[in-house]
Design an enzyme around this catalytic site. Structure first.
Site, PDB file in Angstrom:
ATOM      1  N   ASP A   1       0.878  -1.170   0.000  1.00  0.00           N
ATOM      2  CA  ASP A   1       0.000   0.000   0.000  1.00  0.00           C
ATOM      3  C   ASP A   1       0.914   1.217   0.000  1.00  0.00           C
ATOM      4  OD1 ASP A   1       0.873   0.262   2.640  1.00  0.00           O
ATOM      5  OD2 ASP A   1      -1.114   0.079   3.531  1.00  0.00           O
TER       6      ASP A   1
ATOM      7  N   CYS B   1       2.934  -3.274   4.056  1.00  0.00           N
ATOM      8  CA  CYS B   1       2.081  -2.150   4.459  1.00  0.00           C
ATOM      9  C   CYS B   1       2.793  -1.468   5.620  1.00  0.00           C
ATOM     10  CB  CYS B   1       0.660  -2.605   4.814  1.00  0.00           C
ATOM     11  SG  CYS B   1       0.492  -3.722   6.218  1.00  0.00           S
TER      12      CYS B   1
ATOM     13  N   HIS C   1       9.419 -24.567   7.869  1.00  0.00           N
ATOM     14  CA  HIS C   1       8.463 -25.369   8.629  1.00  0.00           C
ATOM     15  C   HIS C   1       7.016 -25.198   8.192  1.00  0.00           C
ATOM     16  CE1 HIS C   1      11.255 -26.009  12.346  1.00  0.00           C
ATOM     17  NE2 HIS C   1      11.833 -26.328  11.201  1.00  0.00           N
TER      18      HIS C   1
ATOM     19  N   THR D   1       2.497  -1.934   8.929  1.00  0.00           N
ATOM     20  CA  THR D   1       2.937  -2.893   9.950  1.00  0.00           C
ATOM     21  C   THR D   1       3.155  -4.300   9.412  1.00  0.00           C
ATOM     22  OG1 THR D   1       0.683  -3.539  10.534  1.00  0.00           O
ATOM     23  CG2 THR D   1       1.657  -1.663  11.755  1.00  0.00           C
TER      24      THR D   1
ATOM     25  N   HIS E   1       6.905 -31.708   8.758  1.00  0.00           N
ATOM     26  CA  HIS E   1       6.243 -30.417   8.573  1.00  0.00           C
ATOM     27  C   HIS E   1       5.154 -30.495   7.502  1.00  0.00           C
ATOM     28  CE1 HIS E   1       9.248 -28.828  11.210  1.00  0.00           C
ATOM     29  NE2 HIS E   1      10.199 -29.247  10.401  1.00  0.00           N
TER      30      HIS E   1
END
Length: 147
Positions: free
Chosen positions: A10, A67, A100, A69, A135
Site C-alpha cells: 500500500d 504495508c 516449517h 505494519t 512439517h
C-alpha cells in the site's frame, strides 16, 4: 527460467517494497511488481488480494506484501485459499516460515523494519526451502482448515 516473485504494497510500504524487489532481483528472481507507484492513499486489502490470488493461481511461486505494519497484509492475504502468508520481522521468522510452514507470501511492515533488516528478511525468505517431512503433515492440516 528464473523463479517468479510477485510484490505489492500500500502507500505506507512503497520504499520497503522497492527494496524487497531489488533484493529479489539480485537473488535471481523474476519479479512482477504490482505497485502502487505513488504515495497516494490506497487500500492494502486490494493489493493483498492481487498478490495472493496470483500466487494461488501459480503466476508466481512466492509473494511479498508490505504495508505500514505488515499485519493488515497478512490478515488479508491469508483469506485467499492456498495462501500461507507469514508476517516476519526477523531473518529467523522468515527462515522458519519457509522451512516449517511452507509460507508462500512474506508480509512486512515499513513502519516496523528498517531497509537493511527488511532486505535480510527477504533474502532469508526467498532462499530457504521447505523442509517437508514431519512439517508436510502440519501444512496439510493447515490446508484442511480452508475446506
Amino acid at each position: 527460467m528464473a523463479e517468479r516473485v510477485i510484490a505489492g504494497s500500500d502507500h505506507a510500504g512503497l520504499h520497503l517494497r522497492a527494496e524487497a524487489v531489488k533484493v529479489a532481483r539480485a537473488a535471481g528472481f523474476d519479479v512482477e511488481d504490482l505497485g502502487p507507484f505513488t504515495g497516494e492513499s490506497v487500500d492494502y486489502p486490494d493489493y493483498a488480494r492481487q498478490v495472493a490470488e496470483a500466487v494461488a493461481a501459480g503466476r508466481a511461486r512466492l509473494g511479498i506484501l508490505v504495508c505500514g505494519t505488515g499485519i493488515g497484509m497478512s490478515i488479508s492475504a491469508n483469506k485467499v485459499h492456498g495462501i500461507r502468508a507469514a508476517h516476519c520481522v526477523t531473518e529467523f521468522d522468515a527462515r522458519m516460515a519457509r522451512a516449517h510452514n511452507d509460507a508462500n507470501v512474506l508480509c512486512m511492515g515499513e513502519r516496523v523494519l528498517g531497509l537493511g533488516v527488511a532486505a535480510a528478511v527477504v533474502k532469508a525468505f526467498l532462499e530457504t526451502p521447505f523442509e517437508g517431512g514431519r512439517h508436510q503433515r502440519r501444512v496439510d492440516k493447515i490446508g484442511a482448515l480452508e475446506r
